[in-house]
Design an enzyme around this catalytic site. Structure first.
Site, PDB file in Angstrom:
ATOM      1  CB  SER A 126     -27.720  15.038 -31.906  1.00 59.34           C
ATOM      2  OG  SER A 126     -28.818  15.496 -32.648  1.00 59.34           O
ATOM      3  CG  HIS A 239     -26.297  19.048 -35.498  1.00 60.10           C
ATOM      4  ND1 HIS A 239     -26.648  19.354 -34.195  1.00 60.10           N
ATOM      5  CD2 HIS A 239     -26.547  17.712 -35.626  1.00 60.10           C
ATOM      6  CE1 HIS A 239     -27.082  18.267 -33.569  1.00 60.10           C
ATOM      7  NE2 HIS A 239     -27.031  17.261 -34.412  1.00 60.10           N
TER       8      HIS A 239
END
Length: 263
Positions: A126, A239
């Site tokens: 991330s 994600h």
């Protein structure tokens, strides 16, 4: 007297979720600050491969998870994961890939100082994606770099994540329109011609936290520059990957990284 970045000040055992991996909480120096992080080692041997784990998020969002660190250590790495300044008892203030990049650089030096570690692999998840790229630019001798669901363009994050804009304006000090140089400083895409490290890009195409556009931009620029890059895109995932897929990707990534060791 100048304090050496990466020098370990204290190390304290931490309960491990994996009986084959030892965890410890570490306080180390970074830019004159006492910063915290987590060290993980497989029991019974000292791996030559070091693994720098660069977390995502900011403050209490995206904190380093002991189980994740132990997972990579169980693949045969000595893993160190900085919490970044200002977090979990560390000094200073985190600033979203600004001066807190020094904490990643110092963490790299910490791994390098361990007697058993020969090669260091850099991993960013991330927001850790930009931290990983910045660290690889700082240490061209690193063995490999992997970015998983990683940010590559900080201005794009501001555009896409309306929910983060208030935080980004506060931490970075304004918007990309008003202060483009502050966002460029946090965006390694503009300096990839200096990157010497083989890169792996892992991204879920359905990712709503960090869009796949970050991966596409990074891959496109690396290919334009003739840099070594591999990419694994997962069309059905976002994600966070399902546990079974996650384990398989970690195993495959460990093999890919080790194929670049000792060079």
């Amino acid at each position: 007297m100048e304090i050496e970045d990466g020098k370990i000040i204290t190390e304290q055992r931490f309960p491990s979720p994996n009986p084959d991996v030892a965890l410890s909480l570490v306080t180390y120096y970074s830019g004159g600050l006492k910063v915290k992080g987590m060290l993980a080692k497989p029991l019974g041997y000292e791996p030559e491969d070091g693994f720098l784990y660069l977390r995502g998020g900011i403050k209490n969002v995206g904190k380093v998870r002991p189980a994740r660190i132990a997972q990579f250590a169980s693949e045969g790495f000595t893993v160190f994961a900085p919490f970044y300044r200002g977090n979990q008892g560390g000094e200073g203030d985190e600033d979203f890939a600004g001066e807190d990049r020094q904490d990643a650089f110092s963490a790299y030096k910490l791994l390098k100082s361990l007697p058993s570690v020969r090669d260091i692999h850099i991993f960013g998840f991330s927001r850790g994606g930009v931290m990983a790229l910045l660290t690889a630019l700082e240490f061209p001798e690193a063995a490999s770099l992997a970015t998983w669901g990683g940010v590559s363009d900080m201005s794009l994050t501001y555009v896409e994540r309306k929910d983060l804009r208030r935080m980004m304006k506060r931490v970075i000090g304004g918007t990309p329109l008003k202060y483009p140089e502050r966002y460029q400083y946090r965006t390694p895409l503009y300096r990839l011609e200096h990157l010497e490290v083989p890169v792996m890009i892992i991204h879920g195409v359905q990712d709503g936290n960090v869009s796949a556009e970050h991966a596409y931009r990074l891959e496109k620029r690396l290919k334009e520059l003739g840099k070594p890059v591999d990419s694994w895109y997962f069309g059905e995932f976002n994600h966070f990957f399902p546990p079974g897929v996650n384990r398989k990707v970690v195993e495959d990534l460990a093999k890919w990284m080790k194929s670049h060791s000792g060079k």
